[in-house]
Design a protein around this motif. Structure first.
Motif, PDB file in Angstrom:
ATOM      1  N   SER A  49       0.811  -1.211   0.000  1.00 30.73           N
ATOM      2  CA  SER A  49       0.000   0.000   0.000  1.00 30.73           C
ATOM      3  C   SER A  49       0.846   1.263   0.000  1.00 30.73           C
ATOM      4  CB  SER A  49      -0.940   0.017   1.213  1.00 30.73           C
ATOM      5  OG  SER A  49      -1.908  -1.011   1.096  1.00 30.73           O
ATOM      6  N   SER A  50       2.140   1.116   0.212  1.00 30.57           N
ATOM      7  CA  SER A  50       3.024   2.274   0.207  1.00 30.57           C
ATOM      8  C   SER A  50       3.526   2.541  -1.203  1.00 30.57           C
ATOM      9  CB  SER A  50       4.218   2.032   1.142  1.00 30.57           C
ATOM     10  OG  SER A  50       5.178   3.047   1.016  1.00 30.57           O
ATOM     11  N   THR A  51       3.314   3.759  -1.683  1.00 31.01           N
ATOM     12  CA  THR A  51       3.910   4.133  -2.974  1.00 31.01           C
ATOM     13  C   THR A  51       5.403   4.356  -2.775  1.00 31.01           C
ATOM     14  OG1 THR A  51       3.364   6.455  -2.572  1.00 31.01           O
ATOM     15  CG2 THR A  51       1.806   5.153  -3.847  1.00 31.01           C
ATOM     16  N   ASP A  52       6.172   4.076  -3.806  1.00 28.83           N
ATOM     17  CA  ASP A  52       7.629   4.105  -3.692  1.00 28.83           C
ATOM     18  C   ASP A  52       8.159   5.483  -4.079  1.00 28.83           C
ATOM     19  OD1 ASP A  52      10.263   2.668  -3.434  1.00 28.83           O
ATOM     20  OD2 ASP A  52      10.412   3.373  -5.491  1.00 28.83           O
ATOM     21  N   ALA A  53       8.959   6.066  -3.183  1.00 26.97           N
ATOM     22  CA  ALA A  53       9.480   7.409  -3.432  1.00 26.97           C
ATOM     23  C   ALA A  53      10.360   7.450  -4.675  1.00 26.97           C
ATOM     24  CB  ALA A  53      10.268   7.889  -2.206  1.00 26.97           C
ATOM     25  N   ALA A  54      11.248   6.471  -4.827  1.00 24.81           N
ATOM     26  CA  ALA A  54      12.169   6.479  -5.964  1.00 24.81           C
ATOM     27  C   ALA A  54      11.414   6.381  -7.283  1.00 24.81           C
ATOM     28  CB  ALA A  54      13.166   5.321  -5.828  1.00 24.81           C
ATOM     29  N   ALA A  55      10.426   5.488  -7.348  1.00 27.66           N
ATOM     30  CA  ALA A  55       9.665   5.323  -8.588  1.00 27.66           C
ATOM     31  C   ALA A  55       8.849   6.568  -8.905  1.00 27.66           C
ATOM     32  CB  ALA A  55       8.748   4.101  -8.470  1.00 27.66           C
ATOM     33  N   VAL A  56       8.190   7.130  -7.882  1.00 28.36           N
ATOM     34  CA  VAL A  56       7.358   8.314  -8.110  1.00 28.36           C
ATOM     35  C   VAL A  56       8.210   9.504  -8.530  1.00 28.36           C
ATOM     36  CG1 VAL A  56       5.848   9.991  -6.979  1.00 28.36           C
ATOM     37  CG2 VAL A  56       5.509   7.564  -6.575  1.00 28.36           C
ATOM     38  N   PHE A  57       9.339   9.729  -7.829  1.00 25.16           N
ATOM     39  CA  PHE A  57      10.192  10.870  -8.159  1.00 25.16           C
ATOM     40  C   PHE A  57      10.728  10.764  -9.579  1.00 25.16           C
ATOM     41  CE2 PHE A  57      11.364  11.137  -3.392  1.00 25.16           C
ATOM     42  CZ  PHE A  57      10.170  11.804  -3.134  1.00 25.16           C
ATOM     43  N   SER A  58      11.184   9.559  -9.957  1.00 23.43           N
ATOM     44  CA  SER A  58      11.828   9.398 -11.261  1.00 23.43           C
ATOM     45  C   SER A  58      10.829   9.505 -12.406  1.00 23.43           C
ATOM     46  CB  SER A  58      12.554   8.050 -11.329  1.00 23.43           C
ATOM     47  OG  SER A  58      11.636   6.975 -11.192  1.00 23.43           O
ATOM     48  N   VAL A  59       9.600   9.011 -12.235  1.00 22.45           N
ATOM     49  CA  VAL A  59       8.611   9.023 -13.311  1.00 22.45           C
ATOM     50  C   VAL A  59       7.917  10.375 -13.413  1.00 22.45           C
ATOM     51  CG1 VAL A  59       6.446   8.026 -14.120  1.00 22.45           C
ATOM     52  CG2 VAL A  59       8.248   6.535 -13.251  1.00 22.45           C
ATOM     53  N   LEU A  60       7.480  10.928 -12.270  1.00 25.08           N
ATOM     54  CA  LEU A  60       6.696  12.158 -12.313  1.00 25.08           C
ATOM     55  C   LEU A  60       7.506  13.337 -12.827  1.00 25.08           C
ATOM     56  CD1 LEU A  60       4.507  12.112  -9.081  1.00 25.08           C
ATOM     57  CD2 LEU A  60       3.868  11.575 -11.416  1.00 25.08           C
ATOM     58  N   ARG A  61       8.807  13.357 -12.585  1.00 26.04           N
ATOM     59  CA  ARG A  61       9.610  14.489 -13.034  1.00 26.04           C
ATOM     60  C   ARG A  61       9.849  14.462 -14.536  1.00 26.04           C
ATOM     61  NH1 ARG A  61      13.703  14.560  -7.765  1.00 26.04           N
ATOM     62  NH2 ARG A  61      12.089  15.210  -6.299  1.00 26.04           N
ATOM     63  N   ARG A  62       9.404  13.395 -15.199  1.00 26.30           N
ATOM     64  CA  ARG A  62       9.477  13.363 -16.656  1.00 26.30           C
ATOM     65  C   ARG A  62       8.121  13.601 -17.302  1.00 26.30           C
ATOM     66  NH1 ARG A  62      12.228   8.319 -15.928  1.00 26.30           N
ATOM     67  NH2 ARG A  62      10.485   7.312 -16.968  1.00 26.30           N
ATOM     68  N   VAL A  63       7.053  13.656 -16.490  1.00 25.21           N
ATOM     69  CA  VAL A  63       5.696  13.832 -17.008  1.00 25.21           C
ATOM     70  C   VAL A  63       5.232  15.240 -16.666  1.00 25.21           C
ATOM     71  CG1 VAL A  63       3.329  12.976 -16.961  1.00 25.21           C
ATOM     72  CG2 VAL A  63       5.231  11.388 -16.657  1.00 25.21           C
ATOM     73  N   PRO A  64       4.865  16.059 -17.667  1.00 22.81           N
ATOM     74  CA  PRO A  64       4.429  17.437 -17.395  1.00 22.81           C
ATOM     75  C   PRO A  64       3.017  17.482 -16.825  1.00 22.81           C
ATOM     76  CG  PRO A  64       4.304  16.988 -19.754  1.00 22.81           C
ATOM     77  CD  PRO A  64       4.907  15.767 -19.118  1.00 22.81           C
TER      78      PRO A  64
END
Length: 530
Positions: A110-125
């Motif tokens: 149930s925990s979202t992963d900080a590394a995955a979220v940071f790396s993906v979201l910073r490439r999506v406008p």
């Protein structure tokens, strides 16, 4: 490094490639490396997670996080609880796990992963409101989940739910208090003490962030929440040599991700994953299509966000190494069926990260949420001049900055600050007040201690709003209203309040000029000039 390059070109989350490298090195891979030390993996995973959270906190912009902080806090606590309950019920009734195992799986995934979220979201406008909620959630929700998984994995009967909730709340409060305190004291010290070498600032910042984790854990609070909050405060404190510090933290974050993912790939035995493939798919399907959307919509109901934004947040609940690291806790604690728990979590993370990560930009586009990326922030690096009681600011003008075309004199820096040098196309020169700035220029600005913050605020305001920043309702800055050294344009007096009010006070109604006839030839020139 090759994996990073392949990841950036293919759009695949980098964690999948690192896990693949670990599996290829492992006992069923090419090199047949034998590794089954779950306890060592957990320790290294915790250490890597501390670095990843510190890097994420340093990169979080307070202006984006502050408006959505209540929403992020609710979704990372209440939302996690809802998701755990729904996922655990699916693991129990659909897969056949006992309730302890089912609750552990529900808490772990149930925990979202900080590394995955940071790396993906910073490439999506995406709009800053969405990225702010998702990044803050991924930084906050590790803390309650770790406490929950440790409690469920402990020997003996599980405590009453209200005792567990009270313990989680207490640890979060302690961690938050320590993180804010350490971050504030650290930023205060770094801003007022000049270190003997610029390379020491990045080390000091990361040391302060890690110290926040240590202090929080030793005080029986949430060290993960402490390190994230301390890093966020440091990252928004305008510290000296900030670009170098940011690059250093980014490199450490990559190193932590690579080491953690490869080690987790080494720990898993692929031949043991076959039997748990379909149970993992079933649990992951309920988590992705039911638990995550329900938790998002219910926990964010008081905040009146558009439904399509909630749909995107539901799909953007990315999992990564954090659930896999947390799955080692029951293995170390000797929980019955812990190996199966680890295998289910491992398969779930791989399958659904492979689906969600690459499709996130497509979903954002279909929901018509994707937007043009904002102009790059003005790059300002500060170096303290201790003996001179001043600061040397290095300012880079990015491509889309509105500082392009502004004259040096139109910057209207406060008294005590001045542009001393401009570097343009490998040539440097001392500017005059009429020198026109261009994109790509590097400026050296000297500012005394009392006006250092005002000078930086003014530079950022001009970068965002142009030379009229602070006047007619345009963004920020010290403006023309009573700031030393900012007398404003000729003929417009200083006034308190906003720039717009100053202009309104200066402009008075003009009486209509009588139309002049032939007999009035003499005063014609003067009247027209008037």
């Amino acid at each position: 490094m090759a994996a990073v390059r392949i990841s950036s070109r293919s759009g695949l989350p980098s964690l999948l490639l690192y896990l693949g490298i670990g599996i290829a090195l492992g006992q069923d891979g090419i090199f047949d490396v034998k590794f089954d030390n779950a306890e060592l993996t957990q320790v290294i995973g915790y250490a890597a997670l501390v670095v990843i959270l510190a890097e994420g906190g340093l990169g979080a912009k307070w202006k984006e996080v502050r408006p959505v902080l209540p929403a992020a806090a609710v979704i990372s606590t209440v939302g996690v609880g809802i998701s755990v309950g729904i996922t655990a019920a699916a693991a129990h009734y659909l897969v056949g796990l006992d309730w302890r195992q089912a609750l552990i799986i529900g808490a772990v995934v149930s925990s979202t992963d900080a590394a995955a979220v940071f790396s993906v979201l910073r490439r999506v406008p995406l709009p800053s409101r969405i990225t702010g909620v998702l990044e803050a959630e991924s930084g906050f929700n590790d803390a309650p989940v770790v406490i929950m998984v440790v409690a469920l994995s402990a020997a003996g009967p599980v405590e009453h739910w209200y005792v567990l909730v009270a313990e989680i709340a207490l640890e979060l409060v302690i961690g938050a208090a320590i993180g804010i305190t350490v971050g504030w004291l650290g930023s205060l010290g770094l801003r007022h003490v000049a270190l003997p070498a610029s390379g020491l600032y990045p080390i000091a910042v990361m040391a302060i962030a890690v110290s926040a984790y240590a202090a929080g854990a030793m005080a029986h609070g949430s060290g993960f929440l402490a390190v994230y909050l301390a890093a966020m405060i440091l990252g928004n404190s305008k510290l000296p040599h900030w670009p170098a510090t940011r690059g250093f933290a980014d490199g450490l974050g990559w190193l932590a991700q690579i080491g953690m993912f490869v080690l987790l790939g080494l720990l898993v035995a692929p031949r043991d994953l076959v039997d748990d493939f379909w149970p993992a798919v079933v649990v992951g399907l309920v988590l992705t299509m039911v638990a995550r959307p329900v938790s998002v919509f219910l926990s964010l109901a008081p905040f009146r966000l558009p439904a399509r934004e909630k749909v995107l947040m539901s799909w953007a609940g990315l999992r990564g190494a954090v659930p896999i690291v947390l799955a080692t806790i029951p293995m170390v604690s000797g929980v019955e069926g812990s190996t199966r728990i680890f295998n289910i979590v491992f398969v779930l993370v791989i399958v659904y990260t492979l689906i969600q990560g690459p499709t996130l930009p497509w979903v954002a586009d279909k929901l018509k949420i994707a937007e043009e990326p904002e102009p790059d922030d003005l790059g300002i690096e500060s170096a303290p001049l201790e003996r001179l009681r001043g600061h040397l600011l290095s300012v880079g003008i990015p491509a889309k900055s509105k500082m392009h075309g502004v004259e040096v004199g139109e910057l209207r820096l406060p008294a005590g600050a001045a542009v001393t040098l401009v570097v343009r196309e490998e040539e440097s020169f001392v500017p005059s007040p009429t020198t026109v700035l261009r994109r790509g220029d590097e400026l050296l600005v000297v500012a005394t201690d009392p006006v250092r913050d005002k000078a930086e605020a003014r530079l950022r305001a001009v970068g965002e709003g142009g030379k009229l920043a602070g006047w007619l309702g345009t963004s920020g800055g010290s403006g023309v209203s009573g700031t030393p050294g900012n007398p404003g344009p000729p003929g417009i007096p200083k006034a308190s309040g906003t720039g717009g009010s100053a202009v309104r006070q200066a402009v008075k109604p003009v009486r209509p000029v009588k139309k002049l006839g032939p007999a009035d030839d003499a005063p014609t020139t003067n009247a027209r000039r008037s």
